[in-house]
Design an enzyme around this catalytic site. Structure first.
Site, PDB file in Angstrom:
ATOM      1  N   GLU A  16       0.821  -1.213   0.000  1.00 42.22           N
ATOM      2  CA  GLU A  16       0.000   0.000   0.000  1.00 42.22           C
ATOM      3  C   GLU A  16       0.859   1.270   0.000  1.00 42.22           C
ATOM      4  OE1 GLU A  16      -3.791  -0.382   2.449  1.00 42.22           O
ATOM      5  OE2 GLU A  16      -2.474  -1.853   3.405  1.00 42.22           O
ATOM      6  N   SER A 188      -6.141  -2.412   1.636  1.00 39.17           N
ATOM      7  CA  SER A 188      -6.523  -1.854   0.338  1.00 39.17           C
ATOM      8  C   SER A 188      -6.881  -2.933  -0.667  1.00 39.17           C
ATOM      9  CB  SER A 188      -5.407  -0.965  -0.230  1.00 39.17           C
ATOM     10  OG  SER A 188      -5.286   0.223   0.510  1.00 39.17           O
ATOM     11  N   GLU A 225     -21.978  -3.056   0.861  1.00 38.44           N
ATOM     12  CA  GLU A 225     -20.738  -2.782   1.590  1.00 38.44           C
ATOM     13  C   GLU A 225     -20.823  -1.401   2.231  1.00 38.44           C
ATOM     14  OE1 GLU A 225     -16.891  -3.913  -0.152  1.00 38.44           O
ATOM     15  OE2 GLU A 225     -18.023  -4.583  -1.902  1.00 38.44           O
ATOM     16  N   ASP A 300     -15.648  -1.948   8.831  1.00 40.88           N
ATOM     17  CA  ASP A 300     -16.383  -2.268   7.609  1.00 40.88           C
ATOM     18  C   ASP A 300     -17.370  -3.412   7.835  1.00 40.88           C
ATOM     19  OD1 ASP A 300     -14.600  -0.422   6.661  1.00 40.88           O
ATOM     20  OD2 ASP A 300     -13.392  -1.841   5.502  1.00 40.88           O
ATOM     21  N   SER A 324     -11.265   9.012   0.353  1.00 39.54           N
ATOM     22  CA  SER A 324     -11.359   8.070   1.470  1.00 39.54           C
ATOM     23  C   SER A 324     -12.567   8.344   2.353  1.00 39.54           C
ATOM     24  CB  SER A 324     -10.082   8.118   2.312  1.00 39.54           C
ATOM     25  OG  SER A 324      -8.989   7.589   1.591  1.00 39.54           O
TER      26      SER A 324
END
EC number: 6.3.2.4
Length: 371
Positions: A16, A188, A225, A300, A324
């Protein structure tokens, strides 16, 4: 008043690296230069620590060609940065570090351990919470203990892939296709694949094993999501933002869809069935507390059509790029990016002050065996 000397660490040796640089640019541009004096230190993918004075060089990548070295050194009182420019070298004090590092060697407790040893305050979660949150397998163990609903999973270790056929058969006995294959330590969506059949499962296991020795195969969850931001910890009760939904321009929200596909979208405060939004906020805080979170995290979830929520993962140094979700969710609650960055820096300093107060209190107490 002297400005607070703030070191921003970015780049790093994880997959990342580029995302960290993108995040750092946005963080740096939100820092109040009248309050904070910045020291910018980039870590190249091959592990060189370089100082740069120009945020534009971070944006362009030119910082990687720099020659001024900078490393963090421990000290009996408080650490500092040793700067080396050719034959010249000097020390610069550091009051607080913002480690804008994602993934391995940045979000996994390693840089946090270095800063603890150097006795330098820093933004974000500590060693333990960073390590267990980075490791998806151990996060699942903690979530299971909380009674949180999550996807069923099967752990696989890289060395098991020497007998890949047996691994594949074990997975096929447990799950129907499709399944998701993930490295346990990566972010990510690096190394994550969706497998619709045996050939894709075999390829996915090989890909995940490139990123980590510990892998997870998860059942497919049909749902939306969503993500939730958390801030706080320590003496400040953690609080959750609203909820944001990911509308991925791909089969799932992979690396390309996250950062380079303009058709991917995020929606703040989407309409969700039942009381799913409040459940998400409450569960996000509970998970943050369970991993001993401090400062910030993004948690999440999936939301099923019937309103049931399914925990996916927690990120202890979420992205701060222009797209983001973490800063976006707090902006929707009236907290600007600049204010959010300032809050995070202040909170990092506060933890250090509290820790020092506790040490002083411990030193003042006589041991019961001292007579």
């Amino acid at each position: 008043m002297d400005r607070i000397k703030t070191a921003v660490l970015f780049g790093g040796q994880s997959s990342e690296h580029i995302v960290s640089c993108m995040s750092a640019v946005n963080v740096i541009r939100q820092i109040d230069r009248e309050k904070y004096d910045l020291l910018l230190i980039g870590i190249t993918e091959d592990g060189r620590w370089l100082r740069t004075d120009c945020v534009e060089d971070i944006e362009s990548g030119a910082w990687r060609e720099g020659t001024v070295r900078a490393v963090i050194l421990p000290d009996a009182q408080k650490g500092c940065a040793l700067i080396q420019d050719g034959e010249r070298q000097w020390e610069e004090k550091i009051d607080v570090v913002f480690p804008v590092l994602h993934g391995l060697y940045g979000e996994d407790g390693t840089i946090q351990g270095l800063l603890e040893m150097a006795r330098i305050p820093y933004v974000g979660c500590g060693v333990l919470s960073s390590a267990v949150s980075m490791d998806k397998l151990y996060t699942k163990i903690i979530a299971k203990d909380l009674g949180v609903c999550q996807a069923a999973y099967e752990p696989v270790y890289r060395e098991e892939l020497e007998a890949a056929q047996a691994v594949v058969e074990r997975i096929e006995k447990r799950f129907a296709y499709p399944v998701f294959v993930k490295p346990s330590n990566a972010g990510s969506s690096r190394g994550i694949t969706r497998a619709e059949n045996r050939a894709q499962l075999e390829a996915g296991l090989k890909e995940a094993a490139r990123h980590d020795r510990k892998l997870l195969v998860e059942e497919f969850i049909a749902g939306r999501e969503v993500e939730c931001a958390v801030f706080g910890g320590g003496s400040r009760e953690p609080e959750a933002s609203g909820v944001g939904e990911i509308l991925a321009a791909a089969q799932f929200y992979d690396f390309e869809a996250k950062y380079f596909n303009e058709d991917s979208r995020t929606v703040v405060d989407p309409e969700l069935p039942g009381n799913a939004a409040e459940q998400i906020r409450r569960t996000a805080v509970n998970i943050f507390k369970a991993v001993d979170g401090y400062g910030l995290a993004r948690v999440d979830f999936f939301v099923r059509d019937d309103g049931r929520i399914v925990f996916n993962e927690i990120n202890t140094m979420p992205g701060f790029t222009a797209i983001s979700m973490y800063p976006m969710l707090w902006e929707a609650r009236g907290i600007s990016k600049a204010r959010l960055v300032d809050m995070l820096l202040e909170h990092g300093l506060k933890r250090w002050e509290n820790a020092n107060d506790e040490r002083s209190s411990d030193n003042d107490q006589r041991h019961p065996c001292d007579g």
